[in-house]
Motif scaffolding. Structure first.
Motif, mmCIF file in Angstrom:
data_model
loop_
_atom_site.group_PDB
_atom_site.id
_atom_site.type_symbol
_atom_site.label_atom_id
_atom_site.label_comp_id
_atom_site.label_asym_id
_atom_site.label_seq_id
_atom_site.Cartn_x
_atom_site.Cartn_y
_atom_site.Cartn_z
ATOM 1 N N ILE A 42 0.878 -1.173 0.000
ATOM 2 C CA ILE A 42 0.000 0.000 0.000
ATOM 3 C C ILE A 42 0.915 1.223 0.000
ATOM 4 C CG2 ILE A 42 -1.860 1.220 1.163
ATOM 5 C CD1 ILE A 42 -2.604 -1.627 0.227
ATOM 6 N N PRO A 43 0.902 2.030 -1.064
ATOM 7 C CA PRO A 43 1.845 3.147 -1.165
ATOM 8 C C PRO A 43 1.531 4.260 -0.173
ATOM 9 C CG PRO A 43 0.233 3.256 -2.926
ATOM 10 C CD PRO A 43 -0.016 1.957 -2.213
ATOM 11 N N ALA A 44 2.538 5.058 0.129
ATOM 12 C CA ALA A 44 2.326 6.228 0.970
ATOM 13 C C ALA A 44 1.441 7.228 0.233
ATOM 14 C CB ALA A 44 3.671 6.863 1.317
ATOM 15 N N GLY A 45 0.758 8.075 0.976
ATOM 16 C CA GLY A 45 -0.074 9.083 0.334
ATOM 17 C C GLY A 45 -0.859 9.912 1.318
ATOM 18 N N LYS A 46 -1.604 10.852 0.794
ATOM 19 C CA LYS A 46 -2.484 11.702 1.598
ATOM 20 C C LYS A 46 -3.912 11.480 1.139
ATOM 21 C CE LYS A 46 -1.426 16.027 2.470
ATOM 22 N NZ LYS A 46 -1.223 17.500 2.314
ATOM 23 N N PHE A 47 -4.842 11.417 2.065
ATOM 24 C CA PHE A 47 -6.243 11.252 1.679
ATOM 25 C C PHE A 47 -7.140 11.947 2.679
ATOM 26 C CE2 PHE A 47 -8.673 8.072 4.279
ATOM 27 C CZ PHE A 47 -7.741 7.926 5.294
ATOM 28 N N THR A 48 -8.423 12.028 2.320
ATOM 29 C CA THR A 48 -9.415 12.641 3.196
ATOM 30 C C THR A 48 -10.174 11.553 3.936
ATOM 31 O OG1 THR A 48 -9.659 14.506 1.676
ATOM 32 C CG2 THR A 48 -11.399 14.190 3.307
ATOM 33 N N LEU A 49 -9.986 11.518 5.248
ATOM 34 C CA LEU A 49 -10.650 10.530 6.099
ATOM 35 C C LEU A 49 -12.075 10.982 6.403
ATOM 36 C CD1 LEU A 49 -10.472 8.005 8.029
ATOM 37 C CD2 LEU A 49 -9.712 9.612 9.798
ATOM 38 N N GLY A 50 -13.018 10.042 6.272
ATOM 39 C CA GLY A 50 -14.407 10.375 6.562
ATOM 40 C C GLY A 50 -15.204 10.618 5.291
#
Length: 370
Positions: A42-50
């Motif tokens: 699973i690559p590193a990254g930024k996402f929006t939780l929720g």
């Protein structure tokens, strides 16, 4: 493990030897057994939780949405199966034999490497009510038992395994998508991707893992089959804490401070409302209710005896950058004195469940017993 061509299995095993350096899928055989499991990168990254306020079926506890940075890790391709979990539960008999022969005793000096093995089943007919096929997900374990499983696996293999954080779980489930499900927003497509009430009602069983379409990163059964434990304690408005923790350089996790509720994700075979299978949907555990059929006092710290337990399972992760060893026990061991006290009482006063030392020599020691 899924049925694969021999060449593919060999390639995955070879990948394991280099997985510490490269983010590639790999196959791990549990030492001393013939049971394997597959891990996906699973690559590193930024996402929006929720979820956004506009998402149909959304609950208030899915917000406010926060931005989370996620470090790279490997995740189990599917939920931990009975084939894998029963190797862990076999330790109860093994530790009994070690104790009888005075072997591999737990001492003050080595107790950091000890696990508590679950008590023997009171009624296998109930525990396996939704199936006992080695390819079906293991069910009815407490979060404490799931964490002890990851400790056993880590000390046996030499790699650091643990439960995912809630943020890691949702990040992996979404796999770069922002829709209600990783395949889009239309719940009418769910039967292609998930085992849930719509297609499980008549069978009243879990599905063998890997029967449905994967998400964009290859993960299976992220929607449905069984609810999956994560590390976090449940708070209705807990996401703001995660963002604050990251700003201080800490892992985005809401460490539990009470026995329950804690968080499970993904929905289950018994989820009637498709909205419960969405990527952002959360379940708060109700441990007392889930142990209400248990006639013992204290009730088992390892097993749920009530019907709800048949919907509870887990999957594992392995961080690419593990924390210092001094912090590993935070992810594995009882996080409250009352949990450890219950386990100790069941073992020391009632002879149910056992504790023993886990290290790479364990398979050889077990073989010597036979």
């Amino acid at each position: 493990m899924p049925f694969r061509e021999a060449a593919e299995v060999t390639a995955l095993k070879t990948a394991k030897s280099t997985a510490g350096k490269a983010m590639v899928p790999y196959l791990e055989t549990i030492p001393g057994t013939e049971v394997s499991f597959e891990m996906l990168p699973i690559p590193a990254g930024k996402f929006t939780l929720g979820s956004p306020a506009s998402e149909p079926g959304r609950s208030a506890d899915e917000g406010p949405q926060v931005e989370i940075n996620v470090e790279p890790f490997w995740m189990g391709k599917h939920e931990v199966t009975w084939g894998e979990y029963l190797e862990f539960t076999k330790l109860t008999n093994v530790f009994e034999k070690f104790n009888d022969q005075g072997l591999r005793q737990v001492t003050v000096e080595n107790q950091v490497d000890a696990v508590t093995a679950p008590s023997k089943l009171y009624d296998p007919g109930f525990t396996f009510e939704t199936g006992d096929d080695p390819r079906q997900p293991a069910v009815s374990m407490s979060q404490f038992a799931a964490k002890q499983y990851t400790k056993w696996l880590s000390l046996l293999t030499g790699d650091f395994y643990r439960l995912p954080t809630e943020a890691e779980w949702e990040y992996a489930c979404r796999a770069g998508t922002q829709t209600a499900y990783y395949f889009g927003d239309d719940p009418s497509q769910l039967p292609q991707y998930a085992w849930y009430y719509e297609n499980a009602e008549e069978d009243y069983v879990t599905a063998k893992v890997g029967q449905f379409k994967p998400n964009p990163w290859g993960l299976l059964d992220m929607h449905g089959n069984v609810w999956e434990w994560v590390i976090d304690g449940y708070e209705e408005k807990g996401y703001a804490k995660l963002a604050a923790a990251q700003q201080q350089g800490d892992l985005a996790v809401n460490w539990p401070t009470k026995r329950f509720p804690r968080v499970l994700r993904g929905g289950s075979w018994y989820s009637e409302d498709p909205a419960r299978l969405r990527s952002a949907a959360r379940l708060a555990s109700d441990d007392d209710q889930w142990r209400s059929y248990d006639p013992n006092t204290p009730k088992s710290p390892w097993w749920f005896a009530s019907d709800e337990g048949q919907t509870v399972g887990f999957r594992i992760v392995r961080p690419v950058h593990p924390p210092p060893k001094s912090q590993w026990s935070n992810f594995w061991d009882a996080d409250l004195e009352e949990i450890q006290r219950d386990a100790d009482r069941r073992i020391d006063k009632e002879g149910r469940g056992k504790r023993g030392i886990i290290d790479p020599d364990l398979p050889k020691a077990i073989k010597a017993l036979q």
